[in-house]
Design an enzyme around this catalytic site. Structure first.
Site, PDB file in Angstrom:
ATOM      1  N   ASP A 139       0.820  -1.200   0.000  1.00 34.12           N
ATOM      2  CA  ASP A 139       0.000   0.000   0.000  1.00 34.12           C
ATOM      3  C   ASP A 139       0.862   1.262   0.000  1.00 34.12           C
ATOM      4  OD1 ASP A 139      -2.660   1.347   0.471  1.00 34.12           O
ATOM      5  OD2 ASP A 139      -1.615   1.987   2.284  1.00 34.12           O
ATOM      6  N   GLU A 165       1.067  -0.417  -5.131  1.00 32.33           N
ATOM      7  CA  GLU A 165       0.009   0.584  -5.330  1.00 32.33           C
ATOM      8  C   GLU A 165       0.724   1.935  -5.389  1.00 32.33           C
ATOM      9  OE1 GLU A 165      -2.751   3.663  -4.158  1.00 32.33           O
ATOM     10  OE2 GLU A 165      -1.759   2.675  -2.479  1.00 32.33           O
TER      11      GLU A 165
END
Length: 658
Positions: free
Chosen positions: A310, A361
């Site tokens: 993330d 990401e």
């Protein structure tokens, strides 16, 4: 000291490697572990708090009276509690040396209380009886770049609930989610963060317990059982992992020993103002041991097949957050320590767990996200293509009357298609905070038009090069945005067009999973021939996806407006017959066509830079997948002069390779 006799084997050696950033299984000695000392069974409690004045331990086992821990070189505090039992609660008391003691969760704890309670719970990491050996062996030797990866992104607590509103367990998900994913044609489940977090509204991205499954979801053993069953059913499991920032709550990692411990000391780097969080000090060796050990914990102990990392941009740029920022030693905005950490992370995972994938990401134009570390890249296997996602959604949100003015949004991806290895994501982030559901983004004046558009959107996505990710509920044609506190709109399947759309998604998934043209050359320019990316007036797009064999190809045609186009000529590589294997406007999918487009025969009319062509009608608002009838193809060396008709695919390939 005699007390040292209770300690785990090679304890001081482990501390040394931990402090030098080279420990890859720090959870094996820090945290709580069973030991026997002087014929007494108990547990050794160990915590890293290098700048603490003193550290105390209190819990159920000593009536919550403070027991002072021993200090070891390297900033670790440890102690033995005879008679302590699995399931008992405990906390560490960190004495700052100024009269203040803060009580903390165990950073390496395998189990914690469910928020708002915040004690850690004694839990052992006992061996699990895995029976997914076949999957694990295949995973290690599989060339995933050449395999279909179709991900179903799931938020644990809102996929489905029981009739009384109670949450599903991992056992419930094993019974219902795994077969559903398999039936729908997905290859992998990706869970949003499963780690312990205090606020449901954070969706798990504000972590307090990195080595524990969120107590509201279940236990480590229950997750292991779920993944074991998924593997037995041929489904992989990915997990969102959050190594860039952590929850700022005072009961967890933040300011752990009274000073910046896990976070940067520089507040410009350590405080994440936008997310109300703290940023890990990625240049500090013990923090790197903590994080890399954590990644390998989920991979080795839980058998997860990949980590979606993330907020990578937050780890790469010093000015990514709002507010003031501190330049690096060269005066720039690149977080040099973050770059090195990500390279070390991916190197460790590739060395320790072949076949496990890492996915970034990352939302900027950073070059080399998926390039090898030895070539200066970050070493990820895939990058989420956020640019493609934003452009595509912006295009589809336009009224079809005006899409010709925005046509380049849908074709711009061809300019950078192979700069990285991409995953095309329609994730949870696109259906929250007023962004509307995927169906709600479609501007049609009726549900028929909206679902027609939605089918085009999904069919276009699946035809594009790259692996695929779809958030749960997209396949249902949800009317409302995703709500983390409620289950998906399963009752919506009773409405017109919803179940037909679900059937469409299932059909397309299975086509993409079983046709090599859609995955074998995903990341190679040889796998794509763009036929027409300049049809601005009619707002159509066409290209050929190709597999390794010459006869493995699919022609994809997208009509982005509600106007039927007749007698459309489309270039093809060989003479022979061609059939439509997907027409999104068929009645079974909620469309208006009751009879499919008949089989077409190629003509010796060059078109779209191809030597031959077919002619057909393109339905309004549609996606077509067209496949050659292999036994009918006429192959020639130069694709202009027919050589012979080949009826056997294998012999054709050998002939063609010559």
């Amino acid at each position: 000291m005699e007390q040292a006799n209770y300690r785990l084997p090679y304890f001081n050696d482990n501390i040394y490697h931990f402090n030098h950033g080279t420990h890859r299984q720090a959870y094996r000695f820090l945290g709580v572990h069973p030991v026997t000392y002087q014929d007494q069974s108990g547990y050794q409690f160990s915590v890293w708090a290098p700048n603490a004045y003193k550290v105390y331990l209190q819990g159920d086992f000593n009536d919550w009276q403070s027991m002072e821990l021993d200090h070891c070189p390297g900033g670790v505090w440890t102690g033995f509690v005879a008679g302590a039992k699995k399931g008992q609660h405990y906390k560490y008391g960190i004495d700052h040396g100024n009269g203040h003691i803060s009580y903390r969760m165990d950073p390496f704890g395998f189990k914690h209380e469910i928020a708002p309670k915040d004690a850690s719970i004694i839990e052992e990491l006992t061996p699990f009886e895995w029976n997914d050996d076949l999957w694990m062996k295949e995973r290690a030797k599989t060339q995933w770049l050449e395999k279909p990866i179709q991900i179903y992104e799931v938020h644990f607590d809102s996929w489905r609930k029981h009739y009384d509103g109670t949450s599903y367990t991992f056992d419930d998900l094993a019974r219902d989610l795994i077969p559903y994913v398999k039936e729908m044609g997905y290859t992998h489940i990706e869970f949003m963060p499963l780690t312990e977090h205090p606020l449901d509204a954070s969706w798990g991205y504000q972590v307090t317990g990195y080595y524990a499954v969120a107590g509201a979801y279940g236990t480590i053993r229950e997750l292991q059982s779920f993944i074991n069953e998924a593997h037995r059913q041929g489904i992989g499991v990915f997990m969102d992992w959050v190594p860039g920032h952590f929850c700022a709550n005072e009961n967890a990692l933040a300011y752990f020993d009274g000073t910046p411990t896990f976070e940067y000391a520089d507040p410009n780097k350590g405080i994440n103002r936008g997310w109300g969080a703290r940023n890990f000090d990625l240049g500090r060796d013990p923090v790197k041991s903590f994080l890399i050990s954590n990644a390998l914990f989920w991979i080795k102990e839980m058998h997860v097949d990949g980590l979606r990392v993330d907020a990578v941009s937050n780890m790469l740029y010093l000015d990514f957050d709002e507010g003031p920022w501190t330049p690096n030693i060269h005066g720039g905005n690149i977080n040099l320590e973050g770059v090195q950490f990500l390279q070390e992370l991916n190197t460790a995972i590739k060395e320790e767990a072949p076949g496990v994938l890492t996915m970034a990401e990352e939302s900027t134009d950073w070059e080399g996200i998926t390039h090898p570390v030895e070539e200066g890249g970050l070493g990820f296997d895939y990058k989420w293509n956020m640019g493609w996602m934003n452009d595509t959604l912006k295009f589809f949100e336009e009224d079809s009357l005006y899409r010709s003015h925005h046509y380049r949004l849908i074709t711009f991806v061809f300019m950078y298609q192979y700069n990285e290895r991409y995953i095309l994501p329609y994730s949870h982030d696109e259906v929250v905070h007023g962004k509307d559901s995927m169906l709600g983004k479609m501007p049609g004046s009726s549900r028929f038009d909206q679902f027609s558009d939605l089918r085009v959107q999904f069919g276009y996505m699946m035809a594009q090069p790259g692996k695929k990710l779809n958030f749960m509920g997209h396949e249902l044609g949800q009317f409302l945005e995703w709500r983390y506190y409620e289950e998906l709109e399963w009752d919506g399947l009773q409405r017109e067009y919803n179940s037909e759309y679900q059937h469409f998604v299932k059909t397309v998934n299975h086509i993409a999973k079983t046709h090599p043209a859609f995955y074998e050359l995903d990341h190679s320019p040889e796998g794509l021939d763009v036929l027409d990316a300049d049809n601005i007036d009619e707002v159509m797009l066409s290209f050929i996806r190709k597999g390794k064999k010459a006869t493995d190809f699919i022609i994809a045609i997208m009509n982005f407006v509600p106007v039927e186009r007749q007698k459309v000529r489309v270039g093809v590589p060989y003479l022979g017959q061609y059939c439509v294997i997907l027409n999104s406007q068929m009645q079974e999918f909620g469309g208006s066509w009751t009879r499919n487009i008949p089989t077409m025969t190629a003509e010796a009319i060059p078109f779209n830079n191809q030597p031959y062509s077919i002619e057909l009608t393109i339905p309004s608002h549609s996606v077509l997948y067209i496949q050659p009838v292999v036994n009918s193809l006429v192959i020639s060396d130069d694709k202009q002069k027919p050589r012979k008709e080949t009826k056997d695919t294998e012999s054709f390939n050998k002939e063609h390779e010559k």
